[in-house]
Design a protein around this motif. Structure first.
Motif, PDB file in Angstrom:
ATOM      1  N   THR A  81       7.190  11.255 -12.176  1.00 63.48           N
ATOM      2  CA  THR A  81       7.663  12.104 -10.929  1.00 63.48           C
ATOM      3  C   THR A  81       6.463  12.965 -10.205  1.00 63.48           C
ATOM      4  N   PHE A 335      12.879  11.860  -5.914  1.00 57.47           N
ATOM      5  CA  PHE A 335      12.290  10.731  -6.963  1.00 57.47           C
ATOM      6  C   PHE A 335      13.526   9.929  -7.154  1.00 57.47           C
ATOM      7  N   THR A 344       9.850   3.755 -11.235  1.00 66.95           N
ATOM      8  CA  THR A 344      10.166   5.019 -10.601  1.00 66.95           C
ATOM      9  C   THR A 344       9.227   5.204  -9.484  1.00 66.95           C
ATOM     10  N   ALA A 346       8.574   7.780  -5.612  1.00 65.48           N
ATOM     11  CA  ALA A 346       8.290   8.979  -5.060  1.00 65.48           C
ATOM     12  C   ALA A 346       8.264   9.064  -3.454  1.00 65.48           C
TER      13      ALA A 346
END
Length: 447
Positions: A81, A335, A344, A346
């Protein structure tokens, strides 16, 4: 640099041996110093604050043990993140960094166990400072205030108030004890300037990514300047009190109650800030929710935005990152996790004073990520130096940066992050969805 600033430098940087006496458990009668803390802060203790002393070796050993015990998934989440935003490299040794997170700490007050811990022998003014944190906690419930702070920006602003208020009382104690005066006699310009220079040096000399020194690089000097102006009206630019002496310390009390600052920009500008602009995404847009699961959201604010861009400071064609960050008007980081791939991603949306400042931020973000445009026909789409997809788009004074999001989702997610009413650029047609991973929002801070 005056004596108070020199001693503050010792507290912050642990530059040399302590100047006065040690305070081991039961070795000294600390009641007189507790009473002096009440005097200089003009609050009274509701209950006794325990004081214990530990060694630097014990603190270092505990920090290393805590870092070693940190769950691998928590470190991975931090990298996925805040690391992905650009604060540090994906392969940074987070255990090593966290293991030395206490290096700039000489003492602390814990709002959890309601006690003061001193590292070795300290000057009496350090103990006054920590006693003031105890007074703040007993009167204003610091733990609850910090727990209610909705963003990293708001929490750092509140921490600056707590540290600035304690340093102001500490400066008053120092004036009374060593100079036979009070805050109306303080030489404000070199005091404030000296403390801000210490914080500049903390950034310049940091051996870890500057995100991990966000607290000492901001809360003390800028917090002191803010609280000094709040209480007396003095500032570095106008280094004379504007309020009548004796100063009204209820003005300081209000910073913990009905006038709690919401942003670091309020601290930096002494409340001369522009209204914060609502920008970005609070949650995943409904049209993308089949692919994207929210992990957490945050606001970086002016100071953490500056720390994000700090590695680029002075770079040819980019210029002064501190001046650029000062044009901050609002931001939101979201996020997310891709439900299909588990990746993941952002999304960071930001607003700036004008289109010129936003263009500077746009260029800085491309440089920060080492991004290269993939197709000249689509200048917003690129690939970062680490191989991840990147989408950076500016519309007037707004900038949206997306990283590690499925290519098919990028145009729609960027569009959703811009406010209605800003004319969109050409958008490619969405053919399939995508996005990100898990993290509890916990940027590192002071213990």
């Amino acid at each position: 640099m005056n004596q108070f600033v020199e001693r503050s430098a010792l507290v912050l940087l642990l530059a040399s041996a302590p100047a006065v006496t040690g305070c081991g458990d039961g070795e000294l009668d600390l009641a007189p110093l507790a009473r002096r803390a009440e005097d200089v802060r003009e609050l009274s203790f509701k209950r006794e604050v325990p004081v214990r002393t530990v060694t630097r070796e014990e603190v270092d050993a505990q920090a290393e043990a805590d870092a070693a015990a940190a769950a691998e998934e928590e470190l991975a989440a931090l990298a996925a993140t805040y690391g992905r935003l650009g604060y540090f490299a994906a392969d940074a040794d987070l255990r090593g960094i966290l293991g030395h997170a206490n290096d700039l700490v000489g003492a602390w007050y814990s709002s959890e166990n309601k006690a003061i811990t001193l590292i070795g022998e300290v000057d009496d003014s350090v103990l006054i400072h920590e006693y003031v944190h105890g007074l703040q906690d007993q009167h204003f419930d610091l733990g609850a205030l910090l727990g209610a702070a909705p963003t990293s920006d708001a929490m750092l602003a509140l921490r600056a108030v707590a540290e600035g208020d304690a340093m102001l009382a500490e400066a008053r104690f120092f004036q009374q004890e060593h100079n036979g005066g009070d805050l109306d006699d303080l030489d404000w310009a070199p005091t404030i300037g000296g403390l801000l220079e210490i914080e500049r040096r903390i950034l310049a000399e940091s051996e870890v990514p500057v995100l991990f020194v966000q607290y000492p690089s901001f809360a003390y000097g800028f917090g002191f300047a803010y609280c000094a102006h709040n209480l007396t009206g003095a500032s570095a630019e106008e280094p004379f009190p504007q309020e009548p002496f004796p100063f009204d310390w209820s003005r300081e009390d209000a910073l913990f109650s009905d006038r709690v600052p919401a942003t670091t920009q309020q601290i930096l500008t002494l409340d001369r800030h522009d209204p914060e602009v609502h920008v970005g995404l609070e949650e995943v847009p409904s049209g993308l929710a089949d692919r994207l699961e929210p992990i957490s959201a945050d606001s970086l604010g002016e100071w953490l935005s500056y720390l994000l861009l700090y590695p680029l400071d002075g770079t040819p064609d980019l210029g002064d990152m501190r001046a650029l960050a000062a044009t901050w008007d609002g931001d939101r980081a979201l996020f997310v996790r891709d439900r299909q791939t588990g990746a993941t991603g952002a999304a960071w949306a930001s607003a700036w004073d004008d289109a010129g400042a936003a263009a500077g931020v746009e260029s800085a973000l491309w440089a920060l990520h080492g991004g290269k445009v993939i197709d000249e026909g689509e200048p917003r789409l690129g690939r970062a130096e680490d191989g991840e997809l990147l989408w950076i788009e500016r519309r007037e004074e707004r900038v949206v940066a997306l990283k590690n999001i499925d290519e098919a989702l990028l145009p729609a997610l960027a569009e959703a992050a811009f406010p209605a009413g800003i004319k969109p650029m050409r958008l490619t047609v969405r053919t399939r969805p995508s996005l990100a991973a898990w993290l509890s929002r916990r940027p590192p801070g002071r213990p």
